[in-house]
Design a protein around this motif. Structure first.
Motif, PDB file in Angstrom:
ATOM      1  N   ALA A   1       0.802  -1.228   0.000  1.00 45.54           N
ATOM      2  CA  ALA A   1       0.000   0.000   0.000  1.00 45.54           C
ATOM      3  C   ALA A   1       0.832   1.274   0.000  1.00 45.54           C
ATOM      4  CB  ALA A   1      -0.942   0.006   1.203  1.00 45.54           C
ATOM      5  N   GLY A   2       2.119   1.172   0.328  1.00 42.46           N
ATOM      6  CA  GLY A   2       2.944   2.377   0.340  1.00 42.46           C
ATOM      7  C   GLY A   2       2.450   3.379   1.364  1.00 42.46           C
ATOM      8  N   ALA A   3       1.973   4.529   0.898  1.00 43.28           N
ATOM      9  CA  ALA A   3       1.467   5.577   1.797  1.00 43.28           C
ATOM     10  C   ALA A   3      -0.018   5.401   2.108  1.00 43.28           C
ATOM     11  CB  ALA A   3       1.732   6.947   1.197  1.00 43.28           C
ATOM     12  N   GLY A   4      -0.564   4.214   1.778  1.00 44.10           N
ATOM     13  CA  GLY A   4      -1.943   3.900   2.160  1.00 44.10           C
ATOM     14  C   GLY A   4      -2.946   3.865   1.029  1.00 44.10           C
ATOM     15  N   PHE A   5      -2.440   3.752  -0.203  1.00 44.62           N
ATOM     16  CA  PHE A   5      -3.339   3.794  -1.363  1.00 44.62           C
ATOM     17  C   PHE A   5      -3.496   2.422  -1.989  1.00 44.62           C
ATOM     18  CE2 PHE A   5      -0.884   7.875  -1.296  1.00 44.62           C
ATOM     19  CZ  PHE A   5      -1.874   8.612  -0.667  1.00 44.62           C
ATOM     20  N   PRO A   6      -4.731   1.971  -2.256  1.00 40.65           N
ATOM     21  CA  PRO A   6      -5.998   2.695  -2.178  1.00 40.65           C
ATOM     22  C   PRO A   6      -6.768   2.552  -0.864  1.00 40.65           C
ATOM     23  CG  PRO A   6      -6.399   0.611  -3.260  1.00 40.65           C
ATOM     24  CD  PRO A   6      -4.920   0.659  -2.941  1.00 40.65           C
ATOM     25  N   SER A   7      -6.274   1.746   0.076  1.00 41.32           N
ATOM     26  CA  SER A   7      -7.120   1.302   1.192  1.00 41.32           C
ATOM     27  C   SER A   7      -7.520   2.401   2.175  1.00 41.32           C
ATOM     28  CB  SER A   7      -6.439   0.158   1.947  1.00 41.32           C
ATOM     29  OG  SER A   7      -5.145   0.531   2.350  1.00 41.32           O
ATOM     30  N   ILE A   8      -6.634   3.343   2.488  1.00 43.91           N
ATOM     31  CA  ILE A   8      -6.987   4.352   3.499  1.00 43.91           C
ATOM     32  C   ILE A   8      -8.037   5.338   2.975  1.00 43.91           C
ATOM     33  CG2 ILE A   8      -6.134   6.183   5.013  1.00 43.91           C
ATOM     34  CD1 ILE A   8      -5.332   3.386   5.954  1.00 43.91           C
TER      35      ILE A   8
END
Length: 238
Positions: free
Chosen positions: A78-85
């Motif tokens: 997710a890296g910096a939270g994409f797409p889940s956050i």
């Protein structure tokens, strides 16, 4: 994309954000930029670009798949939270698990979830190849997502072992998806999946190509998959 455009375009898709949710996106942006000064989270830091290319782009998955149900979701790489956050902010009832191989990113995501007061969010510092072999994790998620992580033949080996039978793998891809799917068709079938749909569209304002690939899990993934870390990328199933 300014905040008003962001809100309006989501509203057109039936996603109505409260003032609290809009504040969460604002704080997300602020924390992303703050932490990006300490570590490499994103090359995109301009506010309007973050709203378009990260926040809105992530939420486009909800234009083509129903996230209003109670779903357990695993976001791979997710890296910096994409797409889940961004999806979690829009649909707070979702149960989100994020696996990422870099502990610094996990630290950021844990801090982010605390600051945004996101319940039912879980973070795992692990490689997808080893994460998917854990008995308590394997084939346990309703939905697995990945955005711009690897080509489809590799992605399927990282993600499909995590999807429960009758569950779905959603891949958010940019261009060249047709060629990737042709090369990845053997991997999809081998790992227990079936291609259900590919939604092609243009990201608004900049009109860049985007694709949402929907793969349903029809049968269990053979036990030998995923293979050892690094192997799927070096020797993809093609």
């Amino acid at each position: 994309m300014n905040i008003e455009q962001f809100q309006h375009m989501l509203n057109e898709q039936g996603i109505k954000l409260s003032s609290q949710q809009l504040q969460q996106f604002e704080l997300y942006y602020e924390l992303l930029v703050e932490w990006n000064n300490k570590m490499n989270l994103t090359a995109i830091t301009d506010k309007q670009e973050v709203y378009l290319k990260h926040f809105f782009d992530s939420i486009t998955a909800a234009f083509h798949f129903d996230f209003t149900k109670n779903l357990s979701i695993c976001d791979v790489g997710a890296g910096a939270g994409f797409p889940s956050i961004p999806l979690k902010i829009c649909f707070p009832h979702l149960k989100i698990s994020i696996v990422d191989s870099l502990n610094k990113r996990i630290s950021f995501l844990q801090h982010l979830a605390n600051e945004l007061h996101l319940d039912d969010t879980f973070f795992y510092h692990d490689r997808a190849e080893t994460f998917g072999r854990k008995a308590e994790i394997r084939e346990s998620f309703d939905v697995v997502t990945a955005r711009a992580v690897a080509r489809m033949s590799v992605l399927c080996e990282l993600c499909l072992p995590l999807v429960k039978k009758e569950g779905v793998f959603l891949a958010l891809k940019a261009s060249s998806v047709t060629e990737e799917l042709t090369n990845g068709s053997k991997a999809i079938n081998t790992l227990g999946g079936k291609l259900i749909d590919v939604h092609h569209f243009l990201l608004p304002i900049e009109n860049s190509e985007r694709n949402i690939v929907i793969i349903q899990k029809e049968k269990s993934t053979p036990k030998k998959y995923p293979r050892k870390p690094g192997t799927p990328n070096k020797l993809p199933i093609e």
